[in-house]
Write a protein that holds these residues in place. Sequence first.
Motif, PDB file in Angstrom:
ATOM      1  N   ALA A 171       0.937  -1.161  -0.084  1.00  0.00           N
ATOM      2  CA  ALA A 171      -0.064   0.088   0.082  1.00  0.00           C
ATOM      3  C   ALA A 171       0.835   1.350   0.043  1.00  0.00           C
ATOM      4  CB  ALA A 171      -0.888  -0.077   1.120  1.00  0.00           C
ATOM      5  N   SER A 172       2.141   1.128   0.670  1.00  0.00           N
ATOM      6  CA  SER A 172       2.929   2.273   0.607  1.00  0.00           C
ATOM      7  C   SER A 172       3.725   2.616  -0.590  1.00  0.00           C
ATOM      8  CB  SER A 172       3.873   2.208   1.819  1.00  0.00           C
ATOM      9  OG  SER A 172       3.546   2.133   3.266  1.00  0.00           O
ATOM     10  N   CYS A 227       1.734   2.915  -3.228  1.00  0.00           N
ATOM     11  CA  CYS A 227       0.875   3.782  -3.717  1.00  0.00           C
ATOM     12  C   CYS A 227       1.066   5.262  -3.387  1.00  0.00           C
ATOM     13  CB  CYS A 227      -0.672   3.291  -3.472  1.00  0.00           C
ATOM     14  SG  CYS A 227      -0.883   1.527  -3.925  1.00  0.00           S
ATOM     15  N   ARG A 259      -5.365  -1.693  -6.934  1.00  0.00           N
ATOM     16  CA  ARG A 259      -5.178  -1.628  -5.535  1.00  0.00           C
ATOM     17  C   ARG A 259      -4.911  -0.129  -4.936  1.00  0.00           C
ATOM     18  NH1 ARG A 259      -2.827  -6.162  -1.861  1.00  0.00           N
ATOM     19  NH2 ARG A 259      -2.308  -4.728   0.200  1.00  0.00           N
ATOM     20  N   CYS A 260      -4.387   0.562  -5.847  1.00  0.00           N
ATOM     21  CA  CYS A 260      -3.745   2.127  -5.437  1.00  0.00           C
ATOM     22  C   CYS A 260      -5.094   2.871  -5.397  1.00  0.00           C
ATOM     23  CB  CYS A 260      -2.767   2.408  -6.302  1.00  0.00           C
ATOM     24  SG  CYS A 260      -1.164   1.843  -6.094  1.00  0.00           S
ATOM     25  N   GLU A 297      -8.285   1.917  -4.786  1.00  0.00           N
ATOM     26  CA  GLU A 297      -8.835   1.573  -3.428  1.00  0.00           C
ATOM     27  C   GLU A 297      -7.976   2.275  -2.185  1.00  0.00           C
ATOM     28  OE1 GLU A 297     -11.839   0.303  -3.032  1.00  0.00           O
ATOM     29  OE2 GLU A 297     -11.841   0.513  -5.243  1.00  0.00           O
ATOM     30  N   PHE A 298      -6.708   2.043  -2.420  1.00  0.00           N
ATOM     31  CA  PHE A 298      -5.798   2.604  -1.137  1.00  0.00           C
ATOM     32  C   PHE A 298      -6.256   4.397  -1.120  1.00  0.00           C
ATOM     33  CE2 PHE A 298      -1.903   4.537   0.401  1.00  0.00           C
ATOM     34  CZ  PHE A 298      -2.022   3.979   1.701  1.00  0.00           C
ATOM     35  N   ARG A 342      -7.164   6.944   1.871  1.00  0.00           N
ATOM     36  CA  ARG A 342      -6.061   7.629   2.448  1.00  0.00           C
ATOM     37  C   ARG A 342      -6.287   9.225   2.149  1.00  0.00           C
ATOM     38  NH1 ARG A 342      -3.230   5.744   6.487  1.00  0.00           N
ATOM     39  NH2 ARG A 342      -1.469   6.860   6.044  1.00  0.00           N
TER      40      ARG A 342
END
Length: 499
Positions: A439-440, A442, A477-478, A480-481, A485
């Motif tokens: 996740a980081s 992203c 995925r990014c 959604e992240f 955030r």
Amino acid sequence: MNIATSAPADPAVLAARQREVAAALGAVLPPHCVLSALEDTRPYECDGLAAYRQLPMIVTLPESEAQVVAILNVCRQLKVPIVPRGAGTGLSGGAMPIVDGVVLSTARLNQIVRLDPYSRTAVVQPGVRNLAISDAAAQHALYYAPDPSSQIACTIGGNVAENSGGVHCLKYGLTVHNVLRVRMVTIDGDVLELGGEALDAPGLDLLAVFVGSEGMLGIVTEVTVKLIPKPATARVIMASFDQVGAGCNAVADLIAAGIIPAGLEMMDQTSSRMVEPFVKAGYDTEAAAILLCEADGTAEEVEEDIARMSAVLQQAGASAIAVSQSEAERMRFWSGRKNAFPAAGRISPDYYCMDGTIPRKRLAEVLAGIAAMEIKHGLRCANVFHAGDGNLHPLILFNANAPGEFDRAEAFGAEILALCVAVGGTITGEHGVGIEKIASMCVQFAPAELAAFHAVKRAFDPARLLNPDKAIPTLNRCAEFGKMRVTGGLMPFAHLPRF
């Protein structure tokens, strides 16, 4: 906490698949090289990041390059994902298995093929331990420079996968700076050699692409490393500081003075107090922070460097300075730093080790930010890190048996990495991305950059069978992240200037 990197299969379907793959592998490997029983595969369910676990379907232990080729051919034909594994000391979940996949361990490829004191090189198989290379080269007054804290156990294949560093990487570089050639097997079963023993190799610099690729591009079967002369002598300064910020500024002052220590490490008071009773290294436990600064070379060079470093440290506000007077004392100073991670168990049931890198001049700012996060998340953090190159290793202390504490530790870690990016740094220095920092990624990289990473992956592994779903997040995925955030169109720490 259990995380599977592919959809969980129906038990009956998975059992049938296991029998099919085990039979195919058994046709090309000796029986003792294929593990499928629960009690045999359990030790491979995680690497050093034990918070994430998944039992592998099958574990293979090849004993030759030909067997590695055979495993890849079987897995490619049956479309079975493969997770490469070294000693399992990694800290980012890069070797965590896949529920319907095969773990390919290189532990039995553990021979030093050739050591040449004249060319100062060693050719080793991937299962050779990092420290074993230096032990073998010692009779020629040579050694292998990268020295991760796990060097007594970690293997050179894993070091290549993660681009490992160590306490002496400031002066002597990371794995990528000390590897000349890699022999590897592609997912198609082709054996390639990247780099060479000459100063340069023709074509694209694929060696630099491969080192640090976390097992996503191929399987290492042989590595040629550089050996360097062992310094005639080395001494370490332990400098105490009453304020963490002053110790951080001293790091920048040393580099600005044109001094490149052999090692430059920092520990805060929490770290030194948890280590000292365990190691008895002689640390100043009343100091807010201590710096370990090493000089190596001839006796005359070391004497001059110690004097120069001492002067800079005193001017930067060091409250006390101690210099090692013997090799035993030097090793004792370093033993505390190298044992910081296991020593965390003295003061906390669990710890979560982060790994981010920042510009040296932002050290004080970032450590102040981490201190504020301790209050925000209600967790302690011990800071011990490679100060010279800005590679942070915050140890977030928590109790996994306390409801919600691991989730808070994860959030704390993600916030540290976001701050590293915000001040012009990166989310990893030597531990890799694995599954831990997906996740980081992203936070740090734009969609176009991630697409370029995926293009490199496709060039080597179009079917995405080698360590899939690790290191490089999908754009979905990014997205959604980002929904979770992004606040007001801004990422965390948007007020800080970016480099």
